[in-house]
Design a protein around this motif. Structure first.
Motif, mmCIF file in Angstrom:
data_model
loop_
_atom_site.group_PDB
_atom_site.id
_atom_site.type_symbol
_atom_site.label_atom_id
_atom_site.label_comp_id
_atom_site.label_asym_id
_atom_site.label_seq_id
_atom_site.Cartn_x
_atom_site.Cartn_y
_atom_site.Cartn_z
ATOM 1 N N TYR A 1 8.291 29.993 15.579
ATOM 2 C CA TYR A 1 8.364 30.004 16.078
ATOM 3 C C TYR A 1 8.489 28.517 16.323
ATOM 4 O O TYR A 1 9.431 28.008 15.198
ATOM 5 C CB TYR A 1 7.421 29.692 15.085
ATOM 6 C CG TYR A 1 5.892 31.339 14.953
ATOM 7 C CD1 TYR A 1 6.492 32.226 14.200
ATOM 8 C CD2 TYR A 1 4.829 31.375 15.992
ATOM 9 C CE1 TYR A 1 5.525 33.030 13.520
ATOM 10 C CE2 TYR A 1 3.834 32.603 16.016
ATOM 11 C CZ TYR A 1 4.776 33.040 14.623
ATOM 12 O OH TYR A 1 3.608 34.468 14.427
ATOM 13 N N GLN B 1 7.601 23.865 17.154
ATOM 14 C CA GLN B 1 6.233 22.893 17.043
ATOM 15 C C GLN B 1 6.956 22.032 17.357
ATOM 16 O O GLN B 1 8.380 20.988 16.966
ATOM 17 C CB GLN B 1 5.986 22.776 15.712
ATOM 18 C CG GLN B 1 4.370 22.075 16.659
ATOM 19 C CD GLN B 1 3.634 21.762 14.821
ATOM 20 O OE1 GLN B 1 3.983 22.195 14.097
ATOM 21 N NE2 GLN B 1 2.286 21.564 15.331
ATOM 22 N N LYS C 1 2.208 19.290 20.614
ATOM 23 C CA LYS C 1 1.457 20.107 20.374
ATOM 24 C C LYS C 1 1.203 20.872 20.073
ATOM 25 O O LYS C 1 1.865 21.119 18.519
ATOM 26 C CB LYS C 1 2.963 20.875 21.274
ATOM 27 C CG LYS C 1 3.581 19.763 22.682
ATOM 28 C CD LYS C 1 4.810 20.114 23.752
ATOM 29 C CE LYS C 1 4.284 19.903 24.621
ATOM 30 N NZ LYS C 1 5.855 20.498 25.542
ATOM 31 N N GLU C 2 1.154 22.257 20.005
ATOM 32 C CA GLU C 2 0.247 23.818 19.046
ATOM 33 C C GLU C 2 1.625 24.820 18.318
ATOM 34 O O GLU C 2 2.964 24.263 19.786
ATOM 35 C CB GLU C 2 -0.315 23.872 19.654
ATOM 36 C CG GLU C 2 -1.723 23.876 19.453
ATOM 37 C CD GLU C 2 -2.866 24.973 20.414
ATOM 38 O OE1 GLU C 2 -4.077 24.312 20.087
ATOM 39 O OE2 GLU C 2 -2.332 26.053 20.314
ATOM 40 N N ARG C 3 1.851 24.694 17.689
ATOM 41 C CA ARG C 3 3.022 25.477 17.096
ATOM 42 C C ARG C 3 3.195 27.028 18.131
ATOM 43 O O ARG C 3 2.305 27.742 18.132
ATOM 44 C CB ARG C 3 2.761 26.387 15.682
ATOM 45 C CG ARG C 3 4.140 26.747 15.292
ATOM 46 C CD ARG C 3 4.242 26.426 13.424
ATOM 47 N NE ARG C 3 3.960 25.019 13.043
ATOM 48 C CZ ARG C 3 3.394 24.678 11.912
ATOM 49 N NH1 ARG C 3 4.031 26.246 11.141
ATOM 50 N NH2 ARG C 3 2.828 23.914 11.142
ATOM 51 N N GLU C 4 4.233 26.849 18.947
ATOM 52 C CA GLU C 4 4.329 27.921 19.557
ATOM 53 C C GLU C 4 5.200 29.791 19.171
ATOM 54 O O GLU C 4 6.486 29.228 18.265
ATOM 55 C CB GLU C 4 4.798 27.685 21.247
ATOM 56 C CG GLU C 4 6.198 27.498 21.292
ATOM 57 C CD GLU C 4 6.950 26.768 22.090
ATOM 58 O OE1 GLU C 4 6.138 27.694 22.983
ATOM 59 O OE2 GLU C 4 7.643 25.961 22.687
ATOM 60 N N SER D 1 -1.457 31.658 7.282
ATOM 61 C CA SER D 1 -0.892 30.479 7.581
ATOM 62 C C SER D 1 -0.108 29.976 6.388
ATOM 63 O O SER D 1 0.251 28.792 6.162
ATOM 64 C CB SER D 1 -2.400 28.836 7.285
ATOM 65 O OG SER D 1 -2.804 29.206 8.924
#
Length: 115
Positions: free
Chosen positions: A37, A39, A43-46, A102
């Motif tokens: 992932y 980030q 921005k959101e983590r992708e 998480s």
């Protein structure tokens, strides 16, 4: 304790390459689909790439053809080979299971693509 430790980031010029590594606890690595992932600030983590326990891979359109995810089950290590890097690839890169948990987020490794 389950841990994921990323390494291999750095500063690279556009068009350059880097290989990221993620050392994982055996208890999560051997049976899970793993993912890389990234980030960027604000921005959101992708999810950029994932690989199943038997080696099937999937990539985000933005990295397809440039990044390669792989895993060494004997070493409990996940890799991300990044070629033809672009400034927009600049981010903190993390590994995690897919779907992510998480509690497993580590410190990540910074990748900066700049001339």
């Amino acid at each position: 304790q389950v841990r994921l430790v990323e390494s291999g980031g750095g500063l690279v010029q556009p068009g350059g390459s880097l290989r990221l590594s993620c050392a994982a606890s055996r208890s999560i690595f051997s049976i899970n689909t793993m993912g890389w992932y990234r980030q960027t600030q604000g921005k959101e983590r992708e999810l950029v790439a994932s690989i199943t326990s038997v080696g099937s891979t999937n990539y985000a359109d933005s990295v397809k053809g440039r990044f390669t995810i792989s895993r060494d089950n004997a070493k409990n290590t996940l890799y991300l080979q990044m070629n033809s890097l672009k400034p927009e690839d600049t981010a903190v890169y993390y590994c995690n299971v897919k779907p992510f948990r998480s509690v497993l987020w580590g410190q990540g490794t910074q990748v900066t693509v700049s001339s």
